[in-house]
Design a protein around this motif. Structure first.
Motif, PDB file in Angstrom:
ATOM      1  N   GLY A  39       5.413   6.406  13.019  1.00 64.47           N
ATOM      2  CA  GLY A  39       6.636   5.702  12.630  1.00 64.47           C
ATOM      3  C   GLY A  39       6.818   5.518  11.138  1.00 64.47           C
ATOM      4  O   GLY A  39       7.726   4.799  10.705  1.00 64.47           O
ATOM      5  N   GLY A  40       5.979   6.165  10.341  1.00 70.77           N
ATOM      6  CA  GLY A  40       6.071   6.027   8.893  1.00 70.77           C
ATOM      7  C   GLY A  40       7.208   6.833   8.284  1.00 70.77           C
ATOM      8  O   GLY A  40       7.821   7.678   8.929  1.00 70.77           O
ATOM      9  N   ARG A  41       7.458   6.550   7.013  1.00 72.25           N
ATOM     10  CA  ARG A  41       8.514   7.236   6.263  1.00 72.25           C
ATOM     11  C   ARG A  41       7.920   7.855   4.994  1.00 72.25           C
ATOM     12  O   ARG A  41       6.802   7.530   4.600  1.00 72.25           O
ATOM     13  CB  ARG A  41       9.607   6.238   5.890  1.00 72.25           C
ATOM     14  N   LEU A  42       8.702   8.734   4.373  1.00 71.35           N
ATOM     15  CA  LEU A  42       8.277   9.389   3.139  1.00 71.35           C
ATOM     16  C   LEU A  42       9.250   9.032   2.027  1.00 71.35           C
ATOM     17  O   LEU A  42      10.466   9.168   2.185  1.00 71.35           O
ATOM     18  CB  LEU A  42       8.239  10.905   3.337  1.00 71.35           C
ATOM     19  N   PHE A  43       8.696   8.558   0.897  1.00 67.58           N
ATOM     20  CA  PHE A  43       9.510   8.196  -0.261  1.00 67.58           C
ATOM     21  C   PHE A  43       9.081   9.016  -1.470  1.00 67.58           C
ATOM     22  O   PHE A  43       7.890   9.237  -1.696  1.00 67.58           O
ATOM     23  CB  PHE A  43       9.351   6.711  -0.589  1.00 67.58           C
ATOM     24  N   ASP A  69      15.477  16.988  -2.314  1.00 58.82           N
ATOM     25  CA  ASP A  69      14.649  17.331  -1.166  1.00 58.82           C
ATOM     26  C   ASP A  69      14.886  16.354  -0.016  1.00 58.82           C
ATOM     27  O   ASP A  69      15.026  16.761   1.147  1.00 58.82           O
ATOM     28  CB  ASP A  69      13.172  17.324  -1.555  1.00 58.82           C
ATOM     29  N   ALA A  70      14.959  15.073  -0.334  1.00 56.49           N
ATOM     30  CA  ALA A  70      15.179  14.056   0.698  1.00 56.49           C
ATOM     31  C   ALA A  70      16.538  14.226   1.363  1.00 56.49           C
ATOM     32  O   ALA A  70      16.667  14.104   2.593  1.00 56.49           O
ATOM     33  CB  ALA A  70      15.056  12.660   0.091  1.00 56.49           C
ATOM     34  N   VAL A  73      17.017  14.595  11.187  1.00 54.02           N
ATOM     35  CA  VAL A  73      16.300  13.312  11.138  1.00 54.02           C
ATOM     36  C   VAL A  73      17.177  12.249  10.476  1.00 54.02           C
ATOM     37  O   VAL A  73      18.115  12.572   9.748  1.00 54.02           O
ATOM     38  CB  VAL A  73      14.967  13.447  10.370  1.00 54.02           C
ATOM     39  N   PRO A  74      16.886  10.967  10.698  1.00 53.10           N
ATOM     40  CA  PRO A  74      17.672   9.892  10.065  1.00 53.10           C
ATOM     41  C   PRO A  74      17.555   9.937   8.537  1.00 53.10           C
ATOM     42  O   PRO A  74      16.526  10.354   7.995  1.00 53.10           O
ATOM     43  CB  PRO A  74      17.030   8.615  10.620  1.00 53.10           C
ATOM     44  N   HIS A  75      18.596   9.493   7.871  1.00 59.09           N
ATOM     45  CA  HIS A  75      18.600   9.498   6.401  1.00 59.09           C
ATOM     46  C   HIS A  75      17.499   8.612   5.819  1.00 59.09           C
ATOM     47  O   HIS A  75      17.032   8.862   4.705  1.00 59.09           O
ATOM     48  CB  HIS A  75      19.965   9.040   5.879  1.00 59.09           C
ATOM     49  N   GLU A  76      17.085   7.596   6.561  1.00 65.73           N
ATOM     50  CA  GLU A  76      16.069   6.685   6.043  1.00 65.73           C
ATOM     51  C   GLU A  76      14.650   7.190   6.271  1.00 65.73           C
ATOM     52  O   GLU A  76      13.686   6.523   5.876  1.00 65.73           O
ATOM     53  CB  GLU A  76      16.229   5.302   6.675  1.00 65.73           C
ATOM     54  N   LEU A  77      14.477   8.368   6.874  1.00 64.38           N
ATOM     55  CA  LEU A  77      13.124   8.879   7.126  1.00 64.38           C
ATOM     56  C   LEU A  77      12.490   9.455   5.855  1.00 64.38           C
ATOM     57  O   LEU A  77      11.295   9.281   5.614  1.00 64.38           O
ATOM     58  CB  LEU A  77      13.142   9.945   8.215  1.00 64.38           C
ATOM     59  N   PHE A  86      13.217  -1.501   1.107  1.00 69.04           N
ATOM     60  CA  PHE A  86      12.807  -0.693   2.256  1.00 69.04           C
ATOM     61  C   PHE A  86      11.644  -1.310   3.048  1.00 69.04           C
ATOM     62  O   PHE A  86      11.249  -0.766   4.078  1.00 69.04           O
ATOM     63  CB  PHE A  86      12.418   0.708   1.796  1.00 69.04           C
ATOM     64  N   SER A  87      11.112  -2.417   2.567  1.00 67.18           N
ATOM     65  CA  SER A  87      10.027  -3.113   3.280  1.00 67.18           C
ATOM     66  C   SER A  87       8.927  -2.138   3.720  1.00 67.18           C
ATOM     67  O   SER A  87       8.675  -1.941   4.915  1.00 67.18           O
ATOM     68  CB  SER A  87      10.586  -3.864   4.500  1.00 67.18           C
ATOM     69  N   LEU A  88       8.267  -1.534   2.760  1.00 65.39           N
ATOM     70  CA  LEU A  88       7.243  -0.529   3.045  1.00 65.39           C
ATOM     71  C   LEU A  88       6.077  -1.110   3.848  1.00 65.39           C
ATOM     72  O   LEU A  88       5.735  -2.279   3.707  1.00 65.39           O
ATOM     73  CB  LEU A  88       6.709   0.065   1.740  1.00 65.39           C
ATOM     74  N   THR A  89       5.461  -0.256   4.669  1.00 71.57           N
ATOM     75  CA  THR A  89       4.283  -0.639   5.447  1.00 71.57           C
ATOM     76  C   THR A  89       3.174   0.376   5.190  1.00 71.57           C
ATOM     77  O   THR A  89       3.382   1.386   4.510  1.00 71.57           O
ATOM     78  CB  THR A  89       4.589  -0.666   6.958  1.00 71.57           C
ATOM     79  N   ASP A  90       2.009   0.135   5.790  1.00 71.69           N
ATOM     80  CA  ASP A  90       0.881   1.044   5.582  1.00 71.69           C
ATOM     81  C   ASP A  90       1.040   2.362   6.337  1.00 71.69           C
ATOM     82  O   ASP A  90       0.176   3.230   6.267  1.00 71.69           O
ATOM     83  CB  ASP A  90      -0.441   0.369   5.966  1.00 71.69           C
ATOM     84  N   LYS A  91       2.162   2.530   7.047  1.00 74.72           N
ATOM     85  CA  LYS A  91       2.457   3.810   7.693  1.00 74.72           C
ATOM     86  C   LYS A  91       3.299   4.719   6.796  1.00 74.72           C
ATOM     87  O   LYS A  91       3.487   5.896   7.081  1.00 74.72           O
ATOM     88  CB  LYS A  91       3.185   3.583   9.021  1.00 74.72           C
ATOM     89  N   ASP A  92       3.807   4.153   5.692  1.00 72.95           N
ATOM     90  CA  ASP A  92       4.665   4.898   4.780  1.00 72.95           C
ATOM     91  C   ASP A  92       3.862   5.627   3.701  1.00 72.95           C
ATOM     92  O   ASP A  92       2.708   5.289   3.431  1.00 72.95           O
ATOM     93  CB  ASP A  92       5.668   3.954   4.111  1.00 72.95           C
ATOM     94  N   THR A  93       4.509   6.626   3.098  1.00 69.22           N
ATOM     95  CA  THR A  93       3.903   7.395   2.006  1.00 69.22           C
ATOM     96  C   THR A  93       4.855   7.419   0.825  1.00 69.22           C
ATOM     97  O   THR A  93       6.067   7.596   0.999  1.00 69.22           O
ATOM     98  CB  THR A  93       3.623   8.850   2.437  1.00 69.22           C
ATOM     99  N   VAL A  94       4.324   7.244  -0.376  1.00 64.75           N
ATOM    100  CA  VAL A  94       5.128   7.348  -1.597  1.00 64.75           C
ATOM    101  C   VAL A  94       4.538   8.440  -2.475  1.00 64.75           C
ATOM    102  O   VAL A  94       3.344   8.409  -2.809  1.00 64.75           O
ATOM    103  CB  VAL A  94       5.168   6.016  -2.368  1.00 64.75           C
TER     104      VAL A  94
END
Length: 267
Positions: A57-61, A75-76, A85-89, A122-130
């Motif tokens: 369920g993570g996202r890429l920033f 790229d995004a 995919v959703p724009h917020e992914l 965006f309330s990032l979590t530990d499933k997200d990547t930056v």
């Protein structure tokens, strides 16, 4: 000295003919894919880590300034239409905000605290990547962002065109494509920008394939937003199901997507 700031192998550019300038730029550009190829062993573990988190369920920033920031946004922005995919992914953030996409915002890249503020919504979590993008590997906006986020448990990576940079040292997964001096000294929108674009293409495309948004070699989840894409979709369905054009069109119209059309035709 940073290799991206080294003096060009070419001199007296203003005295060169148009042909000589074009050939000189092209000769430098030909070195870029070789530099990117050398970076693949760094790209692979980063992609693997991103996929693992996105499956949960993570996202890429992407964060960057100037050309680097624009490349991240590019790229995004292509992920939703290409992979459905959703724009917020996958999200691109540029120093200076949306204004900076078209016009340079003075000193925006020098604020080491602003990237974290820009990402706060965006309330990032530990499933997200930056992933921090910076040709020089010294941009405060990017370094400050990944440094703080890494401490918060966010997975961090970078794409840079210098080795041993402060940015690479700040992230868990550095990707360094050292392309050397630019044809026009210091103009990192050229070779460095091209290398960054290639690497971002590799990252997002591989991630999306791994997440199941491609079948065979086709973009079965792409958005049907214009006549060209609809025509491409019809050909995909015709080929996959061995049906005529009208049948393919009807299936796509009824099911609303290429994937659903193919799956229904095979059921």
């Amino acid at each position: 000295m940073l290799t991206t700031e080294m003096s060009s192998r070419f001199n007296n550019l203003e005295q060169m003919s148009v042909t000589a300038i074009l050939e000189g730029i092209n000769s430098e550009d030909m070195t870029v894919p070789l530099a990117v190829a050398k970076a693949i062993p760094q790209v692979e573990p980063l992609v693997t880590a991103i996929v693992k988190r996105m499956k949960q369920g993570g996202r890429l920033f992407y964060i960057g300034a100037g050309t680097s920031g624009r490349l991240g946004i590019l790229d995004a922005s292509e992920c939703p239409p290409t992979f459905g995919v959703p724009h917020e992914l996958v999200v691109g953030i540029i120093a200076g905000g949306d204004t900076a996409i078209r016009k340079a915002v003075e000193f925006a890249e020098d604020d080491a605290e602003q990237a974290v503020k820009d990402l706060a919504q965006f309330s990032l979590t530990d499933k997200d990547t930056v992933i921090g993008i910076a040709a020089s590997g010294t941009t405060p906006y990017v370094i400050g962002g990944v440094t703080t986020l890494r401490k918060q448990g966010i997975l961090t990576g970078c794409v840079t065109c210098n080795t041993g940079s402060p940015l690479a040292a700040a992230v868990e997964y550095p990707v360094e494509a050292e392309v050397g001096a630019e044809f026009l000294t210091g103009s990192t929108r050229m070779k460095a920008g091209t290398a960054q674009k290639l690497i971002l293409n590799m990252i997002s495309t591989t991630v999306m394939i791994q997440l199941g948004h491609v079948k065979g070699n086709k973009m079965v989840d792409m958005q049907l937003s214009n006549k060209k894409l609809i025509s491409r979709a019809v050909k995909m369905v015709m080929t996959e199901l061995a049906v005529d054009e009208e049948t393919a069109k009807q299936l796509i119209k009824e099911k609303g997507s290429i994937r659903s059309a193919i799956e229904s035709g095979k059921s």
